[in-house]
Design an enzyme around this catalytic site. Structure first.
Site, PDB file in Angstrom:
ATOM      1  N   GLY A  55       0.712  -1.072  -0.213  1.00 55.45           N
ATOM      2  CA  GLY A  55       0.031   0.054   0.045  1.00 55.45           C
ATOM      3  C   GLY A  55       0.974   1.127  -0.160  1.00 55.45           C
ATOM      4  O   GLY A  55       1.781   1.361  -0.825  1.00 55.45           O
ATOM      5  N   SER A  56       0.390   2.204   0.939  1.00 55.56           N
ATOM      6  CA  SER A  56       0.947   3.715   0.788  1.00 55.56           C
ATOM      7  C   SER A  56       2.635   3.476   1.469  1.00 55.56           C
ATOM      8  O   SER A  56       3.298   4.482   1.035  1.00 55.56           O
ATOM      9  CB  SER A  56       0.243   4.477   1.429  1.00 55.56           C
ATOM     10  OG  SER A  56      -1.134   4.907   0.886  1.00 55.56           O
ATOM     11  N   ILE A  57       3.032   2.718   1.907  1.00 57.51           N
ATOM     12  CA  ILE A  57       4.613   2.240   2.122  1.00 57.51           C
ATOM     13  C   ILE A  57       5.268   2.791   0.986  1.00 57.51           C
ATOM     14  O   ILE A  57       6.261   3.277   1.035  1.00 57.51           O
ATOM     15  CB  ILE A  57       4.773   1.118   2.818  1.00 57.51           C
ATOM     16  CG1 ILE A  57       4.005   0.878   4.123  1.00 57.51           C
ATOM     17  CG2 ILE A  57       6.120   0.636   2.996  1.00 57.51           C
ATOM     18  CD1 ILE A  57       4.696   1.480   5.242  1.00 57.51           C
TER      19      ILE A  57
END
Length: 586
Positions: A307-309
């Site tokens: 995801g946004s990592i």
């Protein structure tokens, strides 16, 4: 005449059978007693085993130590009972009285046994005084011993790994030792984790056993027929693997995860200075009696949607290619493709606020701009952050080529198809860590350590030395390794550090709830949608932000929408670490 010929033929056949029988008997009794058939069956050993009842006190296999050289598997007092007790009248009441337990429980356990066993009850903890009292009874088949017992579920069991009997592996790994009789097909081998990685150094060549020579009915031949088989050459063997695991930090992490509702995921913590692994917790728990049940995958070494990592990579590429302007605003009310409304209506945001609040539209837009001029840009910057190769330590050790300290570590992926690099929607999904992007938590925490260190890439070590049995002399060491490939420019690193800090300090940042912890935090959250009803939720960062010492990732791969578990676990670990440091300095 015809009858005579037939009689002679039958006689010759009988004589031939008799000769063959005698030859076979000679083979069994004289010539092949220690190596019969292609399976090299040792008849003498098996004959002795049939007349011997034994209990292995120490299987002779090497062990693991914490970074301070304390054993990860301390000895515990245990009660060992032999099954032949069921055929004799033994004073179970006396043993039960010493241990403050029910004598019927002892008797029933013996009745159910077909081999020597450790008598266990959840509340039974045998003291040194109780051990001495039991042994003073001098009861045949009843022994209180200090044993190294497995500690699955107590200290990094998935990292340390599983051992077991596997004849095919013994043949494959150690054909020479097997032929020389230095190991047997029943020798315990490492199946997973560090047990598997270091199996050539840990494998047992000797055992310490408690033995009774028994009659055909299983009873001891004599009252004093007990014999102790000791391990030879104990000054040097068995060997010890000195891990990098910090015992107190491992306990803190275990407790924090145990108190949470993470049933699939875990925690990994590394030392920022050298990327040494300090703690690793995995869920689901490993079952002591059946470690392979319910899956035995270490989720910290398994590639998952970040995801946004992954926006850290997109941000680094955007900074490095200088496409960020201070006055540029992005419509964060739009979804990732810019064609639909976003689930979170964030309004018009600049680049920094887009990072703090994790706006998908901004990073999808930036990635599509970057890919127009450089189709390799995402892979190049992922590589500069150490995400394209495996993160775990590997190298040549003696005659072993490419020993990997994390043998189950999976490879990361960025793209699965070159065609995706020409698709606007595929690029948008990749920019926010979806589609085919998969990263291991180990690589993510190492990326945070790399940023905290100023860009220097290092491999993660789980073991630092192999020590001889006296623990004072190393057999070999595992030096810190740098990862191959280019690194980020200092300016890009500085900007990333500022962005990661803002995720926590900004009032609208996704991890603002961590802003009041005893140590300042920098990091990035990530939520990845899956095909199922639950999401992957991450938070990875480093601390103290102004003087980085630790990097940590917390991942929940069975997270409900809106769940804050990863922040709670991250925060609880830091609170406990802070309390511990205060106690040490006071």
């Amino acid at each position: 005449m015809q009858f005579y010929k037939r009689f002679r033929f039958i006689g010759l056949c009988l004589l031939l059978v008799l000769v063959l029988f005698i030859c076979r008997l000679a083979q069994l009794q004289l010539f092949a007693t220690e190596s019969l058939s292609d399976e090299h069956v040792d008849l003498i050993r098996q004959s002795v085993e049939q007349r011997t009842s034994e209990f292995v006190i120490d299987n002779g296999r090497g062990s693991f130590l914490y970074r301070n050289k304390e054993t990860m598997n301390p000895k515990q007092n245990q009660l060992v009972l032999f099954p032949f007790l069921k055929t004799v009248d033994w004073p179970a009441n006396k043993v039960a009285k010493i241990l403050h337990i029910n004598a019927n429980d002892l008797k029933q356990a013996v009745l159910n046994a077909d081999k020597p066993f450790v008598f266990n009850q959840p509340s039974l903890h045998i003291t040194s005084d109780q051990k001495q009292q039991i042994n003073a009874l001098n009861l045949t088949g009843v022994h209180a011993l200090s044993l190294n017992r497995d500690r699955f579920g107590l200290s990094a069991p998935y990292l340390i790994g599983i051992t077991g009997e596997n004849q095919s592996l013994v043949k494959k790994r150690y054909p020479d030792l097997l032929n020389k009789g230095m190991v047997s097909k029943q020798t315990t081998v490492g199946l997973t984790g560090l047990q598997r990685a270091f199996d050539p150094f840990l494998i047992s060549r000797d055992q310490e056993k408690l033995l009774y020579h028994t009659t055909g009915t299983g009873q001891p031949m004599f009252e004093d027929s007990m014999r102790l088989s000791a391990i030879q050459n104990q000054n040097y063997f068995p060997l010890h693997i000195q891990t990098t695991i910090n015992q107190s930090l491992q306990d803190i992490a275990e407790q924090a995860v145990e108190q949470s509702n993470i049933d699939r995921g875990g925690v990994a913590i590394v030392d920022v200075s050298n990327s040494d692994l300090l703690a690793m917790v995995n869920r689901p728990k490993m079952m002591t009696n059946d470690p392979f049940s319910g899956g035995h995958q270490n989720n910290m070494l398994t590639a998952k949607f970040p995801g946004s990592i992954f926006k850290v990579v997109t941000a680094a590429a955007s900074i490095g290619h200088n496409i960020i302007t201070n006055d540029q605003q992005y419509n964060c009310n739009l979804g990732v493709y810019g064609e639909e409304q976003a689930d979170r209506q964030l309004g018009q945001l600049g680049f920094k606020d887009s990072f703090y609040q994790s706006c998908n539209y901004t990073f999808a837009t930036l990635a599509n701009r970057l890919m127009k001029t450089d189709l390799q840009v995402m892979e190049d910057y992922a590589d500069k952050l150490g995400l394209t190769g495996r993160s775990g330590w590997s190298g040549d050790v003696f005659h072993i080529n490419d020993l990997r300290q994390f043998p189950e570590e999976q490879a990361n992926t960025i793209w699965q198809s070159e065609d995706d690099k020409h698709s606007k929607k595929a690029i948008a999904q990749t920019a926010i860590g979806q589609l085919n992007v998969k990263l291991t938590p180990l690589s993510v925490v190492n990326m945070m350590a790399t940023i905290a260190r100023g860009g220097q890439k290092k491999e993660v070590r789980a073991a630092s030395k192999i020590l001889y049995n006296n623990k004072s002399m190393p057999m070999t060491t595992f030096p810190s390794h740098e990862q191959d490939g280019k690194t980020l420019a200092p300016y890009t690193i500085m900007k990333l550090q500022s962005l990661l800090r803002g995720v926590v300090t900004d009032s609208e940042g996704t991890a603002h709830s961590l802003n009041k912890l005893p140590m300042p935090i920098a990091g990035k959250s990530g939520t990845a949608e899956t095909d199922g009803a639950k999401n992957y939720h991450w938070f990875a960062g480093y601390f103290p932000a102004d003087d980085p010492q630790y990097a940590m990732v917390v991942a929940n791969f069975s997270s409900q929408k809106g769940e804050e578990t990863v922040y709670d676990v991250f925060g609880n670990i830091i609170k406990q670490m802070s309390k511990q440091k205060q106690a040490e300095t006071s």
